[in-house]
Design an enzyme around this catalytic site. Sequence first.
Site, PDB file in Angstrom:
ATOM      1  CB  ILE A  82       0.057  49.781 -74.247  1.00  0.00           C
ATOM      2  CG1 ILE A  82       0.927  49.249 -73.124  1.00  0.00           C
ATOM      3  CG2 ILE A  82       0.435  48.280 -75.464  1.00  0.00           C
ATOM      4  CD1 ILE A  82      -0.310  48.836 -72.914  1.00  0.00           C
ATOM      5  CB  SER A  83       5.980  50.092 -72.945  1.00  0.00           C
ATOM      6  OG  SER A  83       6.476  51.463 -72.649  1.00  0.00           O
TER       7      SER A  83
END
Lengths: 810, 237
Positions: free
Chosen positions: B86-87
């Site tokens: 997940i960024s």
Amino acid sequence: MAAPRPPFFAIGLLSGCLLAYEIALTRLFSMVLWHHFAYMIISAAMLGYGASGTALALLRERIAPCFNATFLATAAMLALAMPLSFLLAQQVPFNPLELLWDTSQLPKLLTIYLLVALPFFFGGASIGLALWRFGMQAGRVYAADIFGAGAGSLGIVAVLFFMSPGDLLMILAALALFAAAIAAIELKVPRPWLAKLFSGLALLAVVAAHAGWLKIHSSPYKDLSQTLNISGTRMIEERTGPLGQVAVVESTRIPFRYAPGMSLNALDEPPPQLEMFVDGNGPTVLTRFDGNLASLAYLGQLTSALPYHVMGSPAIRLHGPRVLVLGAGAGADVLQALYYRAGRVDAVELDRNIIDLVRNRFGDFSGNLYKRPDVRVHEGEARGFASAGAGQYDLIQVALLDSFGVASAGLYGLSESYLYTVEALQTYLGHLAPEGMLSITRWLTLPPRDSLKLFATAIAALEESGVPDPARRLAMMRGWKTVTLLVKNSDFSPDEIAAIREFSRTRSFDPAYYPGMLPEEANRYNLMARPYFYEGAVALLGPERQDFIDRYKFHIEPATDDRPYFFRYFKWDAAVELFSLRQQGGMALLDWSYPLLVATLIQAVLASILLILAPLAASRARETLPPASAALYFLAIGFAFMFMEIAFIQKFILFLSHPLYALAVVLCAFLIFAALGSWLAGRKQGRATGVRSVTTAIAVLGMVALLYLALLPDLFDALIHLPDPAKIGISAALIALPGICMGIPFPTGMARLACTLPDAIPWAWAINGFASVAGAVLASLLAVHLGFTAVILLAVVLYGGACIAIRGFA
Amino acid sequence: MNRYFIVGTLLCFCCAFPSYGEDYSAKRHKMVEEVLADLAANGNPAPGPDVVQAMEKVERHRFVPDWLTRFAYINRPLPIGHGQTISQPVIVALMTDLIKVKAGDKVLEIGTGSGYQAAVLAKIVKSVYSMEIIESLGKEAAERLAALGYGNVQVKMEDGYYGWPAEAPFDAIVVTAAASHVPPPLIAQLKPGGRMVIPLGAQFMTQFLMLVEKHADGTVSSRQIIPVGFVPLTGGH
């Protein structure tokens, strides 16, 4: 009653297993993570040996009455520990990519390091036990040990051609169990069932190996793991070899369509492809080719197509360019050459498995690409082929083989690459036709790193080749994801410059540099905050080049054969700034590999203090500390030996084409010749004090080292084209004399200490062990910073210091 | 002795699950403030209020694995399984701001991942069409988004190369899946005046962003943006 006979066969076999295990680990680490971690494995091996020495010194009296049982137990523990410690290490969720995000990665790394060291502890203990128990026959025991080690280190390379490293671990476990069985017979152990038990267990291990019981789990962030996550993908072929595990993957549902950095203007779609991965890294793609060149139109939309648009002499147009592709892989660049109607293509690929797959297994799919009369495939190393090749080419293409993720995350920061050094570029330029071009494509990284380093390397190569004005022979084009550098063997003509402009315009690629380029031509299509690439290229061509390189926040000093770390961009100054910007996206610009090396050094020092020195300090041995001169002596020769060994391993990677070959050959040669030196020292001890023999050995070593520093580059260049067996023989011969010299100081110092302060001997072992553990990692760190020459010179200086120190404990 | 052992064990359990009962809303607010400060420190323009509001509302801890929820509001990328991440929130904020979306827009996302980026977009735009080629990941994300009430997000487990022609054209496209090149069909499905953003770099390592803009005349230009305020060359030593 006759004196007991040492278990020679068992010792040889155990020693062979240990060395084979050490080398197998480099393969396993390459597969599971990204790097071979050779320095960490050597350090862990030294830690295991050193800790076993300390344990033996402390427990000697307790072990004495039960030598046979302890010897068998340690051999059996070695057998158990080899697969088990690797299995446990695989369970440790260490992720190098998170190293800078997550401090919990450091204890995980330490756990892996200690687990890796465990088999060496048991192996070192069993061999150390035998050496101690059969002191009167120590020479013969030592010979069995060294012979086994030599056979193990070379034998494993042969075995890796047909066995995967995972299965190999089980086979090594079986061999260690078999060694225990032999030992039970050799030692005439009163319980005959023990030999049968160990043999039975060995057979079980063989069966487990055959059944593929030990599974290797690669990092989920490796390219192959990520690809296999996609629905409809499956591995359709796997080949094993010492250079890597080659996996071929097909995707039935979602085509791969690999076209790195294709122009945003392009409308073409690549034909069906298969992807090939080596040790889970890649891909290199195998594109379906039915002879219809139109299906390859997408290859004209990559920055790597630039040279084909620039080459325009009538002769080339008539006959098609002669192209050399270095690192051909599955043939994408060969296809590109055919698309541009190359007259002849020479494709060089190191891995015979890849060649065989393209040529035979997937011959029909690839349109028999590697069987075409106009394509000649050569199995070999790119540098070696270029050095030896007699041909002249209109274009030499250095293929883009590493993956974007790996390149952008700095995962190869510590990997030696002799493909992109100043000397390499000079070699390539030497094989270009008068109007020929060298073309190298790299991934685009922002802020620029690879491309500017490559540009600086090309300038240095041209200057060292005597080109008065390199600016007239260089051009660089950047797309949104790739950068292509052109180095021409003569000045670019106005027509060629017009072709560069046209290529840029039609594909919306930005010229980063060409002779006569105007500043406003930079940064027009793929806009950046500043025209970084153009500004960098101009600065590197200007009088302030060194100042620019020094001030630039990434390491873009040209890579050389002495410091072949092309992928290292790490600078401490910038690291501090980037780390402070970590929450703001700065972390992604830091290479993890260099901090990993520093972390490994710290843990090596701590672990060796805790496991080698501290137990002695806590025991009665603290009352028999050696004099400072003796401590310094064993410290100096420990560091010096490791510096020499690591520098030679790294230096011979160029000559022997691959880190694994260099590790196996150099380790084996050093072991054998250092043992010979020890044996010679032992013979002389009766006649002289030893100071003279150490001084002579070190003087000879110093001279040989200096001679090698001066001669090896030319010698390698002249002999690199020879077949592998010849190169292995030459390597061993080159290591013979320094190896013999390096084998003398340790036993001589020991003998000297035995005469003066025998109770301090465990300390001498321990101090030397500590230096070896730390030295293996420190040597790599120094090589990255200062180069191999400096590491070798430092080793000579340390040996010189040892010459002085030995006089202090007469 | 046993008593100490039991107390110690309980303490360990407490340390292992510190997130239970925590005030995620306050943590989220703090994270957004950090993100805004980071963007300002790097010379990036402040993201629009709708982006800020969306980041304030979307519960990032619902999009990370249970064992990582206590790290959910730290400004860092996190693993979500299947070799994906997940960024980093600052990257999500920057990307969402770069595509300049507004209420009523239709956005295509290639690479659903955990669904977090889609959720942030869903708070701003009318509809989000998200495609994921890792089937299990896409299924999990679709279920998660539905469970959290993101009714304006549609997830399809399909090849994103040809986009979502039935719903094209799009006002914006976010390509978070690694691709060797920008698929031409995606550019075709971008409305004139539309924007496409692509983060580039390895997992955990978004190094730069590429913004593709399609002009009114159908021509395309691109910009490459380093999220961090790091200048490789500064004056003087």
